[in-house]
Write a protein that holds these residues in place. Sequence first.
Motif, PDB file in Angstrom:
ATOM      1  N   ASP A  77      -0.370  -1.721   3.714  1.00 52.85           N
ATOM      2  CA  ASP A  77       1.011  -2.082   3.406  1.00 52.85           C
ATOM      3  C   ASP A  77       1.867  -0.817   3.393  1.00 52.85           C
ATOM      4  O   ASP A  77       1.408   0.267   3.729  1.00 52.85           O
ATOM      5  N   ASN A  78       3.110  -0.960   2.984  1.00 51.71           N
ATOM      6  CA  ASN A  78       4.045   0.163   3.009  1.00 51.71           C
ATOM      7  C   ASN A  78       4.214   0.828   1.657  1.00 51.71           C
ATOM      8  O   ASN A  78       5.228   1.440   1.392  1.00 51.71           O
ATOM      9  N   GLY A  79       3.210   0.703   0.805  1.00 50.17           N
ATOM     10  CA  GLY A  79       3.275   1.321  -0.511  1.00 50.17           C
ATOM     11  C   GLY A  79       3.282   2.837  -0.427  1.00 50.17           C
ATOM     12  O   GLY A  79       2.844   3.424   0.563  1.00 50.17           O
ATOM     13  N   PRO A  80       3.763   3.485  -1.480  1.00 51.28           N
ATOM     14  CA  PRO A  80       3.874   4.944  -1.459  1.00 51.28           C
ATOM     15  C   PRO A  80       2.522   5.645  -1.310  1.00 51.28           C
ATOM     16  O   PRO A  80       2.449   6.732  -0.736  1.00 51.28           O
ATOM     17  N   ASP A  81       1.452   5.039  -1.806  1.00 54.31           N
ATOM     18  CA  ASP A  81       0.135   5.656  -1.665  1.00 54.31           C
ATOM     19  C   ASP A  81      -0.255   5.786  -0.201  1.00 54.31           C
ATOM     20  O   ASP A  81      -0.860   6.781   0.211  1.00 54.31           O
ATOM     21  N   TYR A  82       0.062   4.786   0.594  1.00 61.70           N
ATOM     22  CA  TYR A  82      -0.333   4.772   2.001  1.00 61.70           C
ATOM     23  C   TYR A  82       0.599   5.579   2.890  1.00 61.70           C
ATOM     24  O   TYR A  82       0.220   5.973   3.986  1.00 61.70           O
ATOM     25  N   ARG A  83       1.816   5.796   2.426  1.00 61.49           N
ATOM     26  CA  ARG A  83       2.774   6.598   3.195  1.00 61.49           C
ATOM     27  C   ARG A  83       2.680   8.078   2.850  1.00 61.49           C
ATOM     28  O   ARG A  83       3.268   8.914   3.534  1.00 61.49           O
ATOM     29  N   ALA A  84       1.960   8.407   1.785  1.00 60.44           N
ATOM     30  CA  ALA A  84       1.862   9.793   1.326  1.00 60.44           C
ATOM     31  C   ALA A  84       1.274  10.686   2.415  1.00 60.44           C
ATOM     32  O   ALA A  84       0.388  10.288   3.166  1.00 60.44           O
ATOM     33  N   ASP A  85       1.779  11.911   2.498  1.00 55.78           N
ATOM     34  CA  ASP A  85       1.312  12.857   3.513  1.00 55.78           C
ATOM     35  C   ASP A  85      -0.193  13.103   3.401  1.00 55.78           C
ATOM     36  O   ASP A  85      -0.883  13.181   4.423  1.00 55.78           O
ATOM     37  N   GLN A 106      -2.017  10.108   4.919  1.00 52.41           N
ATOM     38  CA  GLN A 106      -1.836  10.091   6.367  1.00 52.41           C
ATOM     39  C   GLN A 106      -2.624  11.219   7.036  1.00 52.41           C
ATOM     40  O   GLN A 106      -3.211  11.028   8.104  1.00 52.41           O
TER      41      GLN A 106
END
Length: 119
Positions: free
Chosen positions: A14-22, A25
């Motif tokens: 999903d687009n949660g902050p955990d998954y978008r974190a540098d 990634q």
Amino acid sequence: MTENVAAGLILRHDNGPDYRADDFQDEIKFLGSESSPAFVRQPEGNSLAERVIRTLKQQLLWVRYFPTAEALRKGLAEFADLYNTSWLRERHGHKTPNQIRAEQKALASEAATEFKLAA
């Protein structure tokens, strides 16, 4: 960890902050996997997967004992067969998954035969 150990795999999230974190990634890239964020406001895929897992637990894993991995594999195959041949899906007019697939295959075959090629 081994670099590129997950090469060729796509990680859906999903687009949660955990998954978008540098850091997250960067780890995906290090492992050789590809990030595939879900569409915004469309979490249905995750909820469908969770529902299937819940059904599997309630109907099989919590009610039967499997002494070996092979017994579990056979139990899962039997469950899949029972599901595909006898469980009725309301959203498809109370038909089994096998009936639904047969109808879809027939439609695909019919559409392919209607396609005329110029000689």
